[in-house]
Structure formats: C-alpha cells, structure tokens
Scaffold this motif. Structure first.
Motif, PDB file in Angstrom:
ATOM      1  N   GLY A 121      -3.910   1.392 -21.063  1.00  0.00           N
ATOM      2  CA  GLY A 121      -3.481   1.592 -21.920  1.00  0.00           C
ATOM      3  C   GLY A 121      -3.331   3.123 -21.544  1.00  0.00           C
ATOM      4  N   LYS A 122      -3.764   3.395 -19.848  1.00  0.00           N
ATOM      5  CA  LYS A 122      -3.991   4.673 -19.168  1.00  0.00           C
ATOM      6  C   LYS A 122      -2.961   5.169 -18.202  1.00  0.00           C
ATOM      7  N   GLY A 123      -2.549   3.658 -18.015  1.00  0.00           N
ATOM      8  CA  GLY A 123      -1.298   3.359 -16.817  1.00  0.00           C
ATOM      9  C   GLY A 123      -2.720   3.445 -15.641  1.00  0.00           C
ATOM     10  N   GLY A 124      -2.102   2.762 -14.382  1.00  0.00           N
ATOM     11  CA  GLY A 124      -2.453   2.597 -13.120  1.00  0.00           C
ATOM     12  C   GLY A 124      -1.595   1.742 -12.146  1.00  0.00           C
ATOM     13  N   VAL A 125      -1.588   2.114 -10.658  1.00  0.00           N
ATOM     14  CA  VAL A 125      -1.219   1.008 -10.200  1.00  0.00           C
ATOM     15  C   VAL A 125      -2.656   0.855  -9.004  1.00  0.00           C
ATOM     16  N   VAL A 126      -2.221  -0.852  -8.905  1.00  0.00           N
ATOM     17  CA  VAL A 126      -2.851  -1.311  -8.038  1.00  0.00           C
ATOM     18  C   VAL A 126      -1.995  -2.275  -6.803  1.00  0.00           C
ATOM     19  N   SER A 127      -2.627  -2.205  -5.727  1.00  0.00           N
ATOM     20  CA  SER A 127      -1.648  -3.174  -4.827  1.00  0.00           C
ATOM     21  C   SER A 127      -2.685  -4.451  -4.812  1.00  0.00           C
ATOM     22  N   LEU A 180      10.360   2.621  -8.894  1.00  0.00           N
ATOM     23  CA  LEU A 180      10.206   3.398 -10.492  1.00  0.00           C
ATOM     24  C   LEU A 180      11.189   3.438 -11.134  1.00  0.00           C
ATOM     25  N   ALA A 181      12.445   2.983 -11.042  1.00  0.00           N
ATOM     26  CA  ALA A 181      13.158   2.080 -11.565  1.00  0.00           C
ATOM     27  C   ALA A 181      13.397   1.137 -12.421  1.00  0.00           C
ATOM     28  N   LEU A 212       4.101   8.093 -10.830  1.00  0.00           N
ATOM     29  CA  LEU A 212       4.133   7.948 -12.448  1.00  0.00           C
ATOM     30  C   LEU A 212       2.584   8.269 -12.541  1.00  0.00           C
ATOM     31  N   GLY A 213       1.771   9.635 -11.919  1.00  0.00           N
ATOM     32  CA  GLY A 213       1.264  10.128 -12.100  1.00  0.00           C
ATOM     33  C   GLY A 213       0.159   9.630 -12.594  1.00  0.00           C
ATOM     34  N   SER A 242       1.030  -1.337   0.049  1.00  0.00           N
ATOM     35  CA  SER A 242      -0.041   0.210  -0.333  1.00  0.00           C
ATOM     36  C   SER A 242       1.021   1.212   0.248  1.00  0.00           C
ATOM     37  N   THR A 243       1.516   1.306   1.044  1.00  0.00           N
ATOM     38  CA  THR A 243       2.641   2.010   1.389  1.00  0.00           C
ATOM     39  C   THR A 243       3.429   2.337  -0.462  1.00  0.00           C
ATOM     40  N   VAL A 244       4.145   1.252  -0.602  1.00  0.00           N
ATOM     41  CA  VAL A 244       5.099   1.671  -2.049  1.00  0.00           C
ATOM     42  C   VAL A 244       3.971   2.071  -3.150  1.00  0.00           C
ATOM     43  N   GLY A 245       2.833   1.168  -3.219  1.00  0.00           N
ATOM     44  CA  GLY A 245       1.939   1.725  -4.382  1.00  0.00           C
ATOM     45  C   GLY A 245       1.474   2.911  -4.136  1.00  0.00           C
ATOM     46  N   GLY A 246       1.048   3.651  -3.711  1.00  0.00           N
ATOM     47  CA  GLY A 246       0.550   4.332  -3.347  1.00  0.00           C
ATOM     48  C   GLY A 246       2.064   5.876  -3.421  1.00  0.00           C
ATOM     49  N   LEU A 247       2.961   5.401  -3.461  1.00  0.00           N
ATOM     50  CA  LEU A 247       4.125   6.807  -3.760  1.00  0.00           C
ATOM     51  C   LEU A 247       4.813   6.719  -4.921  1.00  0.00           C
ATOM     52  N   LEU A 248       3.870   5.234  -5.532  1.00  0.00           N
ATOM     53  CA  LEU A 248       4.994   4.897  -7.325  1.00  0.00           C
ATOM     54  C   LEU A 248       3.697   5.486  -7.606  1.00  0.00           C
TER      55      LEU A 248
END
Length: 172
Positions: free
Chosen positions: A80-86, A167-168, A34-35, A24-30
C-alpha cells in the motif's frame, strides 16, 4: 463536495532473475523513478548463506527459508506504500511465499541470453556469488506463469534503457 485527486498507486515490485541479470542496478533505478524505497535482497541473507555461496555451493530450500521470510516481511510492510526489492525469486513457490504478505505484488523478471549474463557476472567485482553457480540458477529458474502479476523485461542495452522498459511495465 469535491475530492482531491488520488495519488498514483505505488506498487511493491520484486525485480527478479538470475545472478548477474542487473537486479540491483535496475531495482535501484526503478525505485528512484517510482519515488519509493529500495531494498537489496542480498542484505537479507544470513551469514551462513553468504559463506555457502562464496564457497561455490548453491543454496537449498532450507537455506532460502529465513531469507525469503525476511524479504516477505519487508514486502508486507511496504504493501500500500510501494517499494522495490531485488530477489532472484527463481521458483514459483518462492514467489508464492513472497505474495503471502502482499497479494498485489508485481514481479519484474530481468531476462537475457545466458552468454550476456555470464559476461556481466564475470565482470562484477567484490560479489560473493561465483559465476560457476550461474548454471544452477538457470536450471532452477521457473519463468513467470500467466496467472502471476508481472512482466519480463530484456536486459539488452544499458541500465537506463532497461530501467525505462521496467518502468513502462509496472502498473500504476
């Protein structure tokens, strides 16, 4: 005729790992870096799953099916739009299920020593996942296979440092 530069690719990323690994923490930061939007997998659990885990019982595949379907639907909408999910995504078949709606899905496995994860899990307040279930999660975990798009990131260090490594690792 000149064309404008193509915007950077915004992948859909699943931040995976056992409970207490920092998804959750890293996912939110990532997602912030990434915007793109962030979704917390715990929010997709039906109430029955939360009650079962709160009582100290691990979920079985039948319990996980509607949860994975809901996460998969969110992922498909973000393709195609991007997103992050834990999402713990502990088994290959769960990851394959999630990939159905987004073949280019990228998995970011947060990994670390069981002792470190157990200490972080024990320090968490107000979470339904009891630390006693951590052992079952490690027993269930199937690491990313070479043919799966993804990367393993160590959870040693602070959240910002882990997010930097995450991110890297994400292709853009």
């Amino acid at each position: 005729m000149t064309s404008s530069p193509r915007p950077p690719h915004s992948p859909v990323v699943v931040v995976m790992g056992v409970s207490g690994s920092g998804k959750s923490t890293v996912g939110g930061l990532l997602a912030e870096r990434l915007g793109v939007p962030y979704a917390e997998a715990d929010d997709f659990h039906p109430a029955a799953n939360i009650a079962k885990m709160s009582a100290g019982h691990p979920l079985d595949d039948a319990d996980r099916a509607p949860w994975l379907d809901a996460i998969g639907a969110w992922i498909a909408q973000r393709e195609g739009k991007g997103g992050v999910v834990s999402c713990s995504a502990l088994r290959r078949r769960y990851r394959d299920h999630l990939r159905q709606g987004a073949p280019d899905l990228f998995f970011l496995h947060l990994d670390g020593p069981p002792e470190l994860i157990a200490s972080r899990l024990a320090a968490r307040m107000q979470h339904f996942m009891p630390s006693e279930l951590l052992r079952s999660q490690f027993a269930t975990l199937e690491p990313l296979e070479p043919d799966e798009a993804g990367a393993v990131v160590t959870i040693e260090g602070g959240p910002q440092e882990i997010a930097d490594r995450a991110l890297a690792a994400v292709p853009r």
